[in-house]
Scaffold this motif. Structure first.
Motif, short mmCIF file in Angstrom:
data_model
loop_
_atom_site.label_atom_id
_atom_site.label_comp_id
_atom_site.label_asym_id
_atom_site.label_seq_id
_atom_site.Cartn_x
_atom_site.Cartn_y
_atom_site.Cartn_z
N LEU A 79 0.85 -1.18 0.00
CA LEU A 79 0.00 0.00 0.00
C LEU A 79 0.88 1.23 0.00
N TRP A 80 0.69 2.09 -1.00
CA TRP A 80 1.44 3.34 -1.13
C TRP A 80 0.46 4.49 -0.98
N VAL A 81 0.75 5.40 -0.08
CA VAL A 81 -0.07 6.59 0.11
C VAL A 81 0.83 7.80 -0.11
N ASP A 82 0.47 8.60 -1.09
CA ASP A 82 1.30 9.76 -1.47
C ASP A 82 2.75 9.35 -1.68
N ARG A 83 2.94 8.27 -2.46
CA ARG A 83 4.27 7.75 -2.83
C ARG A 83 5.09 7.27 -1.63
N ARG A 84 4.42 6.93 -0.51
CA ARG A 84 5.09 6.43 0.69
C ARG A 84 4.54 5.04 0.98
N LEU A 85 5.46 4.05 1.10
CA LEU A 85 5.04 2.69 1.41
C LEU A 85 4.55 2.64 2.85
N VAL A 86 3.36 2.08 3.04
CA VAL A 86 2.76 1.97 4.37
C VAL A 86 2.80 0.51 4.79
N ARG A 87 3.39 0.24 5.93
CA ARG A 87 3.45 -1.12 6.47
C ARG A 87 2.19 -1.38 7.31
N LEU A 88 1.46 -2.43 6.94
CA LEU A 88 0.23 -2.77 7.64
C LEU A 88 0.38 -4.08 8.38
N SER A 89 -0.25 -4.16 9.55
CA SER A 89 -0.34 -5.44 10.27
C SER A 89 -1.31 -6.33 9.48
N PRO A 90 -1.32 -7.64 9.76
CA PRO A 90 -2.25 -8.52 9.03
C PRO A 90 -3.72 -8.09 9.15
N LYS A 91 -4.15 -7.67 10.34
CA LYS A 91 -5.55 -7.25 10.51
C LYS A 91 -5.81 -5.93 9.80
N GLU A 92 -4.86 -5.00 9.83
CA GLU A 92 -5.01 -3.73 9.11
C GLU A 92 -5.12 -3.99 7.62
N ARG A 93 -4.30 -4.93 7.14
CA ARG A 93 -4.34 -5.26 5.71
C ARG A 93 -5.69 -5.87 5.35
N ARG A 94 -6.21 -6.76 6.20
CA ARG A 94 -7.52 -7.36 5.92
C ARG A 94 -8.61 -6.30 5.87
N LEU A 95 -8.54 -5.35 6.81
CA LEU A 95 -9.53 -4.28 6.82
C LEU A 95 -9.42 -3.43 5.56
N PHE A 96 -8.19 -3.01 5.22
CA PHE A 96 -8.04 -2.17 4.03
C PHE A 96 -8.49 -2.93 2.79
N ASP A 97 -8.11 -4.20 2.67
CA ASP A 97 -8.47 -5.00 1.51
C ASP A 97 -9.99 -5.14 1.40
N PHE A 98 -10.66 -5.36 2.53
CA PHE A 98 -12.11 -5.48 2.53
C PHE A 98 -12.77 -4.18 2.08
N LEU A 99 -12.33 -3.06 2.63
CA LEU A 99 -12.89 -1.77 2.22
C LEU A 99 -12.56 -1.48 0.75
N TYR A 100 -11.36 -1.88 0.30
CA TYR A 100 -10.94 -1.65 -1.08
C TYR A 100 -11.84 -2.44 -2.05
N GLN A 101 -12.19 -3.66 -1.65
CA GLN A 101 -13.08 -4.47 -2.49
C GLN A 101 -14.47 -3.84 -2.63
N HIS A 102 -14.85 -3.03 -1.66
CA HIS A 102 -16.17 -2.41 -1.64
C HIS A 102 -16.05 -0.88 -1.64
N VAL A 103 -15.08 -0.37 -2.39
CA VAL A 103 -14.78 1.06 -2.38
C VAL A 103 -16.05 1.88 -2.62
N GLY A 104 -16.22 2.89 -1.75
CA GLY A 104 -17.35 3.80 -1.88
C GLY A 104 -18.64 3.31 -1.25
N ILE A 105 -18.68 2.05 -0.82
CA ILE A 105 -19.89 1.47 -0.25
C ILE A 105 -19.70 1.29 1.25
N PRO A 106 -20.56 1.88 2.07
CA PRO A 106 -20.41 1.73 3.52
C PRO A 106 -20.51 0.27 3.95
#
Length: 163
Positions: A79-106
């Protein structure tokens, strides 16, 4: 390490793009190997061999974007945010991935709990979801107190806001 015709930068109707010309050692954009043509943004780093170049967009204007620029590789979890690599824990990655799969949908706290903690047989409490969202915001938001990427839709859940 560098071919005679290693890579090229072209201007298209959509803007500037970087294209690797089937070089042996590859062309890298912000640390990732270029497989196909990649759009360029002002300040991107291009690595060819041991040489690092910074792309300066001649058409760029100085203005702050409301939403940070996000690049996410689902296969590697990078995950890169503003050209900076962000290190995520496994749970943070799962959360981001889940939200990414449903981008824009609450997504409700229950849906997030099921996606992030599938191993739990008992209930996942609201505070656990809220705490994980807070930790992720602290890593990816410019101002975690005023988030622009992970938004709260009162009564509906959390949603990922990407332009």
């Amino acid at each position: 390490m560098v071919s005679r015709a290693h890579a090229e930068i072209r201007h298209t109707d959509e803007g500037w793009v970087l294209h690797d010309r089937n070089s042996t050692n590859g062309t890298y954009l912000n640390g990732r190997r270029v497989i196909r043509s990649e759009p360029l943004r002002d300040g991107d780093e291009i690595r060819i061999g041991q040489t690092i170049l910074t792309f300066v967009d001649p058409e760029a204007t100085l203005h702050a974007e409301a939403v940070p620029h996000v690049v996410y590789d689902r296969d590697t979890g990078d995950l890169w945010v503003d050209r900076r690599l962000v290190r995520l824990s496994p749970k943070e990655r799962r959360l981001f991935d889940f939200l990414y799969q449903h981008v824009g949908i609450p997504q409700s706290k229950d849906a997030i709990a099921a996606a992030v903690w599938p191993e739990y047989q008992a209930e996942v409490f609201d505070y656990q979801v809220e705490s994980l969202v807070k930790r992720l915001r602290e890593k990816i938001e410019r101002d975690p107190r005023n988030p622009s990427l992970i938004l709260t839709d009162r009564g509906r859940g959390y949603r990922l806001n990407l332009p």
